[in-house]
Design an enzyme around this catalytic site. Structure first.
Site, short mmCIF file in Angstrom:
data_model
loop_
_atom_site.label_atom_id
_atom_site.label_comp_id
_atom_site.label_asym_id
_atom_site.label_seq_id
_atom_site.Cartn_x
_atom_site.Cartn_y
_atom_site.Cartn_z
N ASP A 64 31.51 -16.44 6.86
CA ASP A 64 32.11 -16.74 5.47
C ASP A 64 31.12 -16.41 4.48
O ASP A 64 31.55 -16.27 3.17
CB ASP A 64 32.38 -18.48 5.33
CG ASP A 64 31.09 -19.29 5.66
OD1 ASP A 64 30.08 -18.51 6.15
OD2 ASP A 64 31.23 -20.30 5.61
N HIS A 65 29.86 -16.14 4.71
CA HIS A 65 28.88 -15.69 3.69
C HIS A 65 28.84 -14.29 3.24
O HIS A 65 29.20 -14.05 2.31
CB HIS A 65 27.43 -16.24 4.08
CG HIS A 65 27.25 -17.60 3.74
ND1 HIS A 65 27.85 -18.85 4.49
CD2 HIS A 65 26.37 -18.46 3.05
CE1 HIS A 65 27.47 -20.07 4.01
NE2 HIS A 65 26.59 -19.75 3.03
N ASP A 119 23.78 -25.09 7.50
CA ASP A 119 24.17 -25.02 6.10
C ASP A 119 23.99 -26.22 5.30
O ASP A 119 24.48 -27.41 5.90
CB ASP A 119 25.48 -24.49 5.95
CG ASP A 119 25.64 -24.07 4.51
OD1 ASP A 119 25.83 -23.00 4.39
OD2 ASP A 119 25.91 -24.88 3.54
N ARG A 379 25.63 -25.18 -6.81
CA ARG A 379 24.21 -24.63 -7.28
C ARG A 379 24.40 -23.63 -8.54
O ARG A 379 25.10 -22.77 -8.74
CB ARG A 379 23.71 -23.78 -6.17
CG ARG A 379 23.24 -25.04 -4.95
CD ARG A 379 22.34 -24.63 -4.01
NE ARG A 379 22.30 -25.83 -3.16
CZ ARG A 379 22.06 -25.71 -1.89
NH1 ARG A 379 22.22 -24.54 -1.28
NH2 ARG A 379 21.90 -26.63 -1.28
N SER A 535 18.89 -24.60 -0.32
CA SER A 535 19.69 -24.32 1.10
C SER A 535 18.88 -24.56 2.28
O SER A 535 17.73 -24.94 2.21
CB SER A 535 19.60 -22.79 0.84
OG SER A 535 19.61 -22.33 2.10
N ARG A 537 18.43 -22.29 4.47
CA ARG A 537 17.98 -21.17 5.26
C ARG A 537 16.58 -21.33 5.75
O ARG A 537 15.72 -21.52 5.14
CB ARG A 537 18.23 -20.15 4.35
CG ARG A 537 17.26 -20.12 3.08
CD ARG A 537 17.78 -19.14 1.96
NE ARG A 537 19.07 -19.27 1.35
CZ ARG A 537 19.29 -19.18 0.18
NH1 ARG A 537 18.50 -18.61 -0.68
NH2 ARG A 537 20.42 -19.52 -0.28
#
Ligand code: MIC
Ligand code: SF4
Length: 645
Positions: A64-65, A119, A379, A535, A537
């Site tokens: 999706d990203h 995520d 965000r 995030s 990440r």
């Protein structure tokens, strides 16, 4: 003494530790999710662990990203993830099927279960009464392998909702109000549990908007009870059988209580550049806008789209404004088409985007220079939109839609009467874009498809006994992972290539950092409070690891980022006296003597020496049994490998 809903679910999943606030516990994970930007690395890590098939009840890999595909890299990553999923027992949500959190809520989430996802907005699942937590990719890989997930047993905040939202005041305004009161640090170490009569006035998509953006509080997660409304939602998804009632005991005891009367809320906006910089529309005043973006995992449900279409019906997007709309999932987009909503939006001049993260992660639709953009996202960190001086305001879909028409930030209550928006009794269910994994017998013959941009996990080494290294970077408070490891269309395609992506590490703050850090060989970062917010990440830890960062010394850490640093074998240190932050300058050489021994013997507080100034600086390095062993081993991957032997 009664239990909160959070405690009930955590305790029924407890596999390690004691349920004592502030102490580390391990919980069994029923479900996992990954998305492509963190997933490639998570699956490389999963492969490195050597577990043939996932041991969860359900694991889903979403794309999706990185769907822009302006080069071969993203498409290669999609193929890689698809093949790993097929081989190892993971469901694969193909590109186009939607944003992980929206699809997971629709098709996979189950009340009372635990979910971790690579995520930070995984808490969306809290909207149907799950304990759903954002984690680093490596933690998700471990959970897929059947390992426990470790968190600090949280404090629990009760948000007592009373009253009912006024017309055109939205769920987004509820979470913006909570952010205004608690701030982006207010949720650290806590779970936010929504209770009270007001809960019954909120639909599942509205609840999910609130739990989704609870991530911006720094909270471990947020949760709503699972009630009749949840049941109806799951039945409409054809999944009524997975429903169960989930609620706190009447005499549950909470650590904090926040009272919110929904009837008193007004339309709000989070102003640049922080989700907690919240003001009412009246306070901001008449603001001319350049762009409106509707979508993201916070506000892209069918309900949101129904409201937007109602507002846009028969109107035209203002000549000075660009409006984009990205529905959250294939199901939402399909139903919008069937219900005629899509043609209303197209007719009004909206630019319809595919069901994906898109502009939320800087994948297209960057605003013009100094452009003012209203977004229904979660965000608005500096630079995240892709335009460095872009001014991003976070708002509800209602406010976004009406403003797109007027050209100014507009109070949606000016629209007039609001019809009742009722969700359909049955959603269109067609899971044809979710590929099933191969059976155990067929799995051996599934070939993993690797592209040339996919590089292995960076090298790690056991913790050295002493570290003496210069400070390669000193940064301020509230550094986000978007500062540490920016995203966007140029950088996201490098997520599976740590050497390449490292060249962008911290460049938002200091363009010379990557080269300097690499030249120094090993170095230390010094920062302020809430370091690493945002995030999940793990690249924000893996890129520093690759650049030779050995320790990060700050006033305080955000939860997921601290865990990612430990997982990467980087020492997370905090100042005992925050004022010592001022005594260190970039370039100073810090000495961490006998650090391995100190950690091994369980010392949590010790002095480090600033060799440049001669000053002794007391620091904290709180490590429990397991995190201690991870640190000593050089990170979670090495630790897990050792423990799997
Ligand atoms: C985000 O919203 O920042 C992201 C992109 O979804 C991240 C994950 C990532 O960086 O890949 C998140 O929230 O964890
Ligand atoms: Fe995607 Fe944005 Fe949601 Fe992150 S916050 S998962 S980038 S839509």
């Amino acid at each position: 003494m009664g239990l909160t809903l959070t405690e009930k679910i955590l305790q029924s999943h407890l596999v390690d530790g004691e349920p004592v606030k502030g102490q580390e516990i391990g919980i069994r994970i029923d479900q996992t999710l990954t998305q492509d930007a963190t997933g490639t690395m998570a699956y490389l890590e999963f492969e490195a662990m050597g577990v043939p098939r996932v041991r969860t009840e359900r694991s889903v890999a979403y794309i999706d990203h990185n769907t822009l595909q302006n080069g071969f890299e993203n498409a290669d990553d999609h193929r890689f993830i698809g093949s790993v999923a097929k081989k190892h027992g993971i469901y694969f949500s193909r590109p186009g099927n939607g944003i992980c959190h929206q699809v997971h809520l629709e098709r996979f989430g189950i009340p009372g279960k635990t979910l971790i996802g690579s995520d930070s907005h995984t808490p969306t699942g809290g909207g149907i009464g799950m304990i759903a937590i954002g984690a680093g990719g490596l933690d998700v890989a471990v959970a897929m392998g059947g390992g426990a997930y470790y968190i600090t047993y949280p404090k629990i905040v009760k948000v007592n909702l009373t009253g009912k939202l006024s017309p055109w005041v939205a769920a987004k305004d509820v979470i913006l109000e909570v952010l205004k009161r608690l701030s982006v640090k207010g949720g650290v170490g806590k779970v936010i549990e929504y209770c009270g009569e007001g809960v019954k006035t909120l639909s599942v998509p509205e609840r999910a908007t609130i739990t989704n953006m609870g991530a911006e509080l720094g909270a471990t997660t947020s949760i709503f009870p699972s009630d009749e409304i949840t049941k109806q939602f799951l039945e409409a998804q054809g999944r009524g059988e997975v429903w169960s009632e989930q609620k706190a005991d009447d005499d549950a005891v909470y650590d904090e209580i926040v009272e919110i009367n929904l009837s008193e809320l007004v339309p709000l906006a989070a102003c640049p550049h922080s989700p907690d910089n919240v003001k009412s529309v009246a306070e901001i005043g008449k603001l001319k806008i350049d762009q409106v973006c509707i979508g993201s995992c916070t506000n892209s449900s069918l309900l949101d789209m129904m409201k937007v279409a109602h507002i846009l019906k028969g109107k035209t997007v203002h000549p000075d404004v660009s409006l984009s709309i990205a529905p959250g999932s294939k199901q939402v987009l399909n139903m919008m088409a069937d219900m005629g909503l899509l043609s209303i939006m197209i007719d009004a001049g909206a630019r319809i985007l595919e069901s994906a993260c898109g502009p939320c992660i800087g994948m297209g639709q960057s605003p013009n220079s100094a452009g003012i953009s209203l977004r229904t996202f979660n965000r608005n960190f500096l630079g995240r939109s892709g335009t460095k001086d872009g001014q991003i305001y976070l708002v509800s879909p209602e406010l976004a839609a009406i403003s797109a028409v007027t050209g100014y930030l507009t109070d949606p209550r000016e629209i007039g009467d609001m019809p009742e928006f009722v969700l359909p009794e049955k959603f269109t269910v067609h899971d044809n874009m979710i590929a099933l994994p191969a059976s155990e017998e067929e799995a051996d013959s599934v070939e993993i498809l690797r592209g040339p941009n996919i590089k292995p996990y960076p090298e790690t080494a056991p913790l050295e006994n002493s570290i003496t290294a210069p400070v390669s970077l000193k940064v301020e408070d509230n550094i986000t992972t978007d500062h540490i490891m920016p995203a966007g269309a140029k950088i996201l395609p490098l997520r599976s290539n740590i050497p390449a992506i490292s060249q962008h590490c911290f460049t938002v703050c200091d363009e010379t950092f990557p080269t300097r850090a690499k030249e120094l060989g090993k170095s230390i970062i010094v920062g302020g409070s809430n370091y690493g917010q945002g995030s999940s990440r793990e690249h924000a830890a893996l890129a520093p690891l690759y650049l030779g960062i050995k320790a990060v010394l700050v006033k305080s850490f955000a939860r997921i980022h601290r865990a990612n640093l430990v997982n990467a074998g980087i020492l997370p240190l905090t100042f005992v006296n925050e004022s010592d932050y001022d005594s260190i300058s970039q370039g100073d050489v810090l000495e961490l003597a006998d650090i391995r021994e100190k950690i091994q013997t369980g010392q949590t507080q010790f002095d480090i020496i600033n060799q440049t100034t001669g000053k002794k600086i007391p620091v904290l390095c709180e490590m429990t049994g397991r995190t201690k062993d991870i640190m000593l081993a050089g990170g979670l991957l090495d630790y897990t490998r050792e423990n799997l032997k």
